[in-house]
Design a protein around this motif. Structure first.
Motif: not given
Length: 259
Positions: A101, A103, A116
């Motif tokens: 992931y 951010l 996200v």
């Protein structure tokens, strides 16, 4: 903090917050506090797998990669599970044992404008796997009522000889990290419990555990060596990432199901 085949976080708290994903025990050497234990199945074997894949099986090269990515890894967060994980309870599928992931807009100051997104492309896995494991430990330790930051961390297990890894632990948790002067900490703990029980029996009453080492710990097997000092400016920034990591963990559990 034991960094072995599996990783374990073991701490003391006066304000336990029990949950299904960990353990809370009465403290046998301090009747006013409790012991919290959190266990992770994906410990050193997962770190070693990343080392083998990206650092030619060499810890020195792995450690050289760690500082190439800055702390917080530019908002990149990885979840790496070679085995079905205990905390969080996540299965492993043959098609994927990692989740990545990013951010977006993360600066470490606020989460208000952070979004996200899951990505397929690879990013620096050395820092991602180490930071990710320690952020999960910090987040779940806080949820169970352990103090944040703790007074100190004592690292044991095979990975406790790796100072670059311990430095990341210091920055994530926000405290100094020590190692004990002997590796067989389980045997040492058993011997200390036996000695404490013998002392209580001899006195005919419960006596503080500190009587075993007070004013003399520097001359015993309890002596610890300072290995890592945290960059205090990173502690609150990691705290924000920890919050997001736990949110993503919950989404993964909902999506993939528990073991």
């Amino acid at each position: 903090m034991s960094l072995g085949t599996s990783d374990t976080v073991f701490g003391i708290t006066d304000d336990p917050q029990p949950g299904l994903e960990g353990h809370v025990f009465p403290n046998p050497v301090d009747t006013k506090s409790y012991m919290v234990m959190l266990c992770y199945k994906n410990g050193s074997l997962t770190r070693e797998d990343i080392r083998n894949r990206y650092a030619d099986g060499c810890w020195d090269r792995f450690n050289q990669y760690l500082p190439l990515a800055k702390p917080l890894n530019g908002g990149k967060m990885g979840f790496y599970y070679k085995e079905h994980e205990i905390l969080p309870p996540l299965p492993v599928y043959a098609c994927s044992w990692f989740h990545r992931y990013i951010l977006d807009n993360f600066t470490g100051d606020t989460l208000e404008v952070v979004s996200v997104r899951e990505v397929e492309e690879d990013f620096d896995p050395a820092r991602a796997v180490v930071e990710g494991q320690f952020m999960s430990m910090r987040g779940h330790a806080e949820r169970f009522g352990m103090p944040s930051p703790p007074k100190r961390l004592i690292a044991t297990g095979g990975a406790s000889v790796n100072r670059p890894i311990l430095y990341i632990a210091a920055c994530v948790f926000g405290c100094e990290v020590y190692t004990v002067q002997r590796s067989d900490s389980a045997s040492l703990g058993a011997a200390l419990r036996a000695a404490h029980g013998w002392l209580c029996s001899k006195k005919g009453t419960f006596v503080p555990f500190s009587c075993l080492y007070e004013k003399k710990s520097e001359n015993t097997s309890l002596k610890c060596k300072l290995e890592a000092i945290p960059d205090i400016t990173l502690v609150s920034k990691y705290g924000l990432m920890v919050k997001k990591r736990l949110e993503i963990e919950n989404l993964l559990v909902e999506k993939l199901g528990s073991i």
